[in-house]
Design a protein around this motif. Sequence first.
Motif, PDB file in Angstrom:
ATOM      1  N   GLU A  31      -4.729   6.133   6.115  1.00 57.34           N
ATOM      2  CA  GLU A  31      -4.335   6.329   5.009  1.00 57.34           C
ATOM      3  C   GLU A  31      -5.728   6.317   4.013  1.00 57.34           C
ATOM      4  O   GLU A  31      -6.446   5.361   4.136  1.00 57.34           O
ATOM      5  CB  GLU A  31      -3.403   5.111   4.258  1.00 57.34           C
ATOM      6  CG  GLU A  31      -2.830   5.311   3.237  1.00 57.34           C
ATOM      7  CD  GLU A  31      -1.612   4.523   2.860  1.00 57.34           C
ATOM      8  OE1 GLU A  31      -1.652   4.005   1.335  1.00 57.34           O
ATOM      9  OE2 GLU A  31      -0.863   3.962   3.792  1.00 57.34           O
ATOM     10  N   LYS A  32      -5.651   7.305   3.091  1.00 59.18           N
ATOM     11  CA  LYS A  32      -7.037   7.362   2.440  1.00 59.18           C
ATOM     12  C   LYS A  32      -6.690   6.971   1.132  1.00 59.18           C
ATOM     13  O   LYS A  32      -7.540   6.333   0.355  1.00 59.18           O
ATOM     14  CB  LYS A  32      -7.373   8.818   2.183  1.00 59.18           C
ATOM     15  CG  LYS A  32      -8.010   9.448   3.844  1.00 59.18           C
ATOM     16  CD  LYS A  32      -8.200  10.973   3.862  1.00 59.18           C
ATOM     17  CE  LYS A  32      -9.697  11.336   3.112  1.00 59.18           C
ATOM     18  NZ  LYS A  32      -9.942  12.819   3.102  1.00 59.18           N
ATOM     19  N   TYR A  33      -5.484   7.369   0.314  1.00 60.49           N
ATOM     20  CA  TYR A  33      -5.095   6.967  -0.929  1.00 60.49           C
ATOM     21  C   TYR A  33      -3.778   7.149  -1.037  1.00 60.49           C
ATOM     22  O   TYR A  33      -3.057   8.302  -0.523  1.00 60.49           O
ATOM     23  CB  TYR A  33      -6.250   7.511  -1.891  1.00 60.49           C
ATOM     24  CG  TYR A  33      -6.211   8.925  -2.071  1.00 60.49           C
ATOM     25  CD1 TYR A  33      -5.040   9.743  -3.108  1.00 60.49           C
ATOM     26  CD2 TYR A  33      -7.177   9.594  -1.537  1.00 60.49           C
ATOM     27  CE1 TYR A  33      -5.307  10.996  -3.010  1.00 60.49           C
ATOM     28  CE2 TYR A  33      -7.270  11.172  -1.669  1.00 60.49           C
ATOM     29  CZ  TYR A  33      -6.364  11.749  -2.361  1.00 60.49           C
ATOM     30  OH  TYR A  33      -6.393  13.287  -2.740  1.00 60.49           O
ATOM     31  N   ARG A  34      -3.288   6.608  -2.147  1.00 54.57           N
ATOM     32  CA  ARG A  34      -1.956   7.066  -2.821  1.00 54.57           C
ATOM     33  C   ARG A  34      -2.030   7.388  -4.075  1.00 54.57           C
ATOM     34  O   ARG A  34      -3.106   6.899  -4.997  1.00 54.57           O
ATOM     35  CB  ARG A  34      -0.907   5.588  -2.764  1.00 54.57           C
ATOM     36  CG  ARG A  34      -0.661   5.398  -1.328  1.00 54.57           C
ATOM     37  CD  ARG A  34       0.104   4.165  -1.468  1.00 54.57           C
ATOM     38  NE  ARG A  34       0.539   3.637  -0.033  1.00 54.57           N
ATOM     39  CZ  ARG A  34       1.567   3.496   0.496  1.00 54.57           C
ATOM     40  NH1 ARG A  34       2.739   3.698  -0.140  1.00 54.57           N
ATOM     41  NH2 ARG A  34       1.930   3.060   1.790  1.00 54.57           N
ATOM     42  N   THR A  35      -1.320   8.474  -4.616  1.00 57.31           N
ATOM     43  CA  THR A  35      -1.344   8.646  -6.184  1.00 57.31           C
ATOM     44  C   THR A  35       0.138   9.193  -6.666  1.00 57.31           C
ATOM     45  O   THR A  35       0.605  10.232  -5.810  1.00 57.31           O
ATOM     46  CB  THR A  35      -2.310   9.664  -6.341  1.00 57.31           C
ATOM     47  OG1 THR A  35      -2.214  10.084  -7.799  1.00 57.31           O
ATOM     48  CG2 THR A  35      -2.193  10.951  -5.629  1.00 57.31           C
ATOM     49  N   VAL A  39       0.866  10.575  -0.549  1.00 58.50           N
ATOM     50  CA  VAL A  39       0.085   9.630  -0.015  1.00 58.50           C
ATOM     51  C   VAL A  39      -0.807  10.605   1.025  1.00 58.50           C
ATOM     52  O   VAL A  39      -0.183  11.503   1.709  1.00 58.50           O
ATOM     53  CB  VAL A  39       0.648   8.695   1.188  1.00 58.50           C
ATOM     54  CG1 VAL A  39      -0.355   8.135   1.997  1.00 58.50           C
ATOM     55  CG2 VAL A  39       1.507   7.870   0.303  1.00 58.50           C
TER      56      VAL A  39
END
Length: 120
Positions: A31-35, A39
């Motif tokens: 997982e790099k990031y959530r926005t 995801v």
Amino acid sequence: MTVRGLQRVIVSVADLDPALRLYRDALGFTEKYRTGEAVMLGSATGGFELLLHRRPPTPGLAGVSVSYLVDDVDAVTAAAQTAGATVVDAPADQPWRERQAVLTDVDGHVFCLVAPTARG
């Protein structure tokens, strides 16, 4: 002008949690990031990204599918099944010198798991 490579694959999912159990936990994407409703995941080699986007999926058995290169098709297939994927074609050696399994994810999207076989 030409295509220079694969940047990312975008997968529409009904619910992020079951999709993350499959793609992150079973298939090993990080997982790099959530926005918002998305995801971003990264591949182990950093070669491309997988974006899980929460929106109504429109799965089907025909059309485009992604083949993920893995070390052990049988083991990853078993882990994917445990995480909610469904096997369409069980792992088998193919004439193009790959071991391949065909599955559908938790939203019904087709994907393949592949690994090269020894050259005969």
